[in-house]
Design an enzyme around this catalytic site. Structure first.
Site, PDB file in Angstrom:
ATOM      1  N   GLU A 117       0.825  -1.210   0.000  1.00 17.79           N
ATOM      2  CA  GLU A 117       0.000   0.000   0.000  1.00 17.79           C
ATOM      3  C   GLU A 117       0.864   1.267   0.000  1.00 17.79           C
ATOM      4  O   GLU A 117       0.371   2.345   0.296  1.00 17.79           O
ATOM      5  CB  GLU A 117      -0.943   0.023   1.222  1.00 17.79           C
ATOM      6  CG  GLU A 117      -1.865  -1.166   1.355  1.00 17.79           C
ATOM      7  CD  GLU A 117      -3.015  -1.199   0.340  1.00 17.79           C
ATOM      8  OE1 GLU A 117      -3.079  -0.302  -0.525  1.00 17.79           O
ATOM      9  OE2 GLU A 117      -3.824  -2.137   0.424  1.00 17.79           O
ATOM     10  N   HIS A 141      -2.752   1.721   8.566  1.00 23.04           N
ATOM     11  CA  HIS A 141      -3.860   0.899   8.064  1.00 23.04           C
ATOM     12  C   HIS A 141      -3.912  -0.391   8.863  1.00 23.04           C
ATOM     13  O   HIS A 141      -2.889  -1.053   9.047  1.00 23.04           O
ATOM     14  CB  HIS A 141      -3.648   0.608   6.579  1.00 23.04           C
ATOM     15  CG  HIS A 141      -4.492  -0.503   6.051  1.00 23.04           C
ATOM     16  ND1 HIS A 141      -5.875  -0.501   6.127  1.00 23.04           N
ATOM     17  CD2 HIS A 141      -4.165  -1.676   5.462  1.00 23.04           C
ATOM     18  CE1 HIS A 141      -6.346  -1.615   5.591  1.00 23.04           C
ATOM     19  NE2 HIS A 141      -5.326  -2.346   5.185  1.00 23.04           N
ATOM     20  N   HIS A 143      -6.619  -3.963  10.035  1.00 23.30           N
ATOM     21  CA  HIS A 143      -7.808  -4.780   9.774  1.00 23.30           C
ATOM     22  C   HIS A 143      -8.596  -4.898  11.072  1.00 23.30           C
ATOM     23  O   HIS A 143      -8.426  -5.848  11.827  1.00 23.30           O
ATOM     24  CB  HIS A 143      -7.400  -6.150   9.234  1.00 23.30           C
ATOM     25  CG  HIS A 143      -6.723  -6.087   7.903  1.00 23.30           C
ATOM     26  ND1 HIS A 143      -6.165  -7.180   7.287  1.00 23.30           N
ATOM     27  CD2 HIS A 143      -6.529  -5.037   7.050  1.00 23.30           C
ATOM     28  CE1 HIS A 143      -5.654  -6.822   6.111  1.00 23.30           C
ATOM     29  NE2 HIS A 143      -5.848  -5.512   5.957  1.00 23.30           N
ATOM     30  N   GLU A 171     -17.046   9.960  24.091  1.00 24.38           N
ATOM     31  CA  GLU A 171     -15.808  10.664  23.750  1.00 24.38           C
ATOM     32  C   GLU A 171     -15.550  10.707  22.241  1.00 24.38           C
ATOM     33  O   GLU A 171     -14.675  11.450  21.787  1.00 24.38           O
ATOM     34  CB  GLU A 171     -14.613   9.992  24.433  1.00 24.38           C
ATOM     35  CG  GLU A 171     -14.706   9.972  25.953  1.00 24.38           C
ATOM     36  CD  GLU A 171     -14.006  11.157  26.609  1.00 24.38           C
ATOM     37  OE1 GLU A 171     -12.867  11.434  26.232  1.00 24.38           O
ATOM     38  OE2 GLU A 171     -14.620  11.787  27.488  1.00 24.38           O
ATOM     39  N   HIS A 212     -12.766  -4.324   4.526  1.00 24.46           N
ATOM     40  CA  HIS A 212     -11.295  -4.421   4.556  1.00 24.46           C
ATOM     41  C   HIS A 212     -10.684  -3.881   5.856  1.00 24.46           C
ATOM     42  O   HIS A 212      -9.918  -4.582   6.505  1.00 24.46           O
ATOM     43  CB  HIS A 212     -10.715  -3.688   3.339  1.00 24.46           C
ATOM     44  CG  HIS A 212      -9.248  -3.842   3.179  1.00 24.46           C
ATOM     45  ND1 HIS A 212      -8.611  -3.810   1.961  1.00 24.46           N
ATOM     46  CD2 HIS A 212      -8.254  -4.001   4.092  1.00 24.46           C
ATOM     47  CE1 HIS A 212      -7.306  -3.972   2.140  1.00 24.46           C
ATOM     48  NE2 HIS A 212      -7.064  -4.075   3.419  1.00 24.46           N
TER      49      HIS A 212
HETATM   50  O1  2HA Z   1      -0.459  -5.348   3.843  1.00 27.66           O
HETATM   51  O2  2HA Z   1      -3.327  -4.921   4.607  1.00 27.66           O
HETATM   52  O3  2HA Z   1      -4.227  -3.778   2.423  1.00 27.66           O
HETATM   53  C1  2HA Z   1      -1.593  -6.084   3.586  1.00 27.66           C
HETATM   54  C2  2HA Z   1      -2.751  -5.193   3.590  1.00 27.66           C
HETATM   55  C3  2HA Z   1      -3.169  -4.643   2.302  1.00 27.66           C
HETATM   56 ZN    ZN Z   2      -5.287  -4.273   4.402  1.00 30.82          ZN
END
Ligand code: 2HA
Ligand code: ZN
Length: 274
Positions: A117, A141, A143, A171, A212
């Site tokens: 990414e 980022h 998950h 909050e 995602h």
């Molecule tokens: O790195 O999370 O979006 C793996 C991921 C791609």
């Molecule tokens: Zn991801």
């Protein structure tokens, strides 16, 4: 003193480990980048490789980030392994003068490249740096399971998600008064998701990626990790609440949100309020 003893490198590693311990980084899931301050890059430079690796075109351009240095997680690397083996899992990259290519100057000692990414992170660093007068340094980022679950049952609009999350815990409107943007399901890792996320990040600090995860930005690791944590916890409360199967008898009203904003001195995105 080695490169791993520098506070900024330690904080990067700790943030990866914190995310792993939260359960947000199965296998190689998630990615983190940090734009080094000039003085930090200068301190770390003596530890860079004698021979930097070749320039790699990114397919995107961020002219305002020409010559900057980033710490990044590696593509295919596991957050779980960052703390025990940072030299294998992380890299530092330098951006060229045109702002369209990177080269690895440290790390990934067993080969590899920065996160899949990276073009998305880089473009969003460019957009957020412009939007915050250079204050944004971290893009993260993860998950986040409860937030992902929400993207199956709530309309994929900025307004629906912002309202649901704000009302999940008192909050929340203080921590993210601007709300969250929502990006529909897209193939990860490409230019399309990079551009769609950038569009949201022009005005939001956080973008939900449907089915995602979550993409957040901030000035430092504490604030950025805290934003991820707060949004995911709000999502958890939302899911727990819905999972009772009981009718909702009360919630935080829109006037309640306004009152919080007034007392805490934050500005809520007014178009999201009734
Ligand atoms: O790195 O999370 O979006 C793996 C991921 C791609
Ligand atoms: Zn991801």
């Amino acid at each position: 003193m080695g490169i791993l003893d520098f506070p900024i490198v330690k904080k990067f590693i700790r943030t990866c480990d914190d995310g792993w311990k939260q359960g947000w980084h199965e296998r190689n899931g998630g990615n983190l980048t940090y734009r080094l301050k000039e003085e930090e890059a200068a301190q770390l430079r003596p530890f860079f490789d004698m021979q930097p690796r070749p320039w790699v075109p990114m397919g995107v351009t961020g002219a305002n980030l020409a010559g900057e240095f980033f710490i990044a997680t590696g593509s295919g690397k596991f957050f779980r392994n960052v703390d025990p083996d940072p030299e294998d899992s992380l890299c530092i990259v330098e951006i060229n003068g045109a702002g369209d290519s990177y080269r690895i100057v440290w790390g990934l000692v067993n080969g590899g490249r920065p996160t899949s990414e990276f073009p998305t992170h880089f473009m969003n660093h460019s957009v957020r740096a412009a939007a915050t007068d250079g204050a944004t340094r971290v893009i993260y980022h993860a998950h986040t399971p409860n937030l992902i679950a929400m993207t199956y049952v709530l309309p994929l609009t900025d307004r629906d998600f912002s309202r649901a999350l704000w009302k999940s815990a008192t909050e929340c409107p203080v921590v993210f008064p601007g709300g969250v943007g929502v990006v529909p399901w897209m193939v990860p890792g490409g230019a399309d998701i990079a551009l769609a996320t950038c569009e949201k990040m022009k005005t939001f600090e956080a973008a939900v990626w449907a089915q995602h995860g979550l993409f957040v930005s901030g000035p430092d690791f504490d604030i950025t990790f805290g934003l991820m944590h707060t949004i995911e916890k709000a999502a958890q409360i939302w899911i727990l609440q819905k999972s009772t199967g009981l009718p909702e008898l009360q919630t935080i009203t829109d006037d309640g949100l306004r009152a919080i904003a007034r007392d805490f001195g934050v500005t809520l995105r007014e178009e999201f309020l009734d």
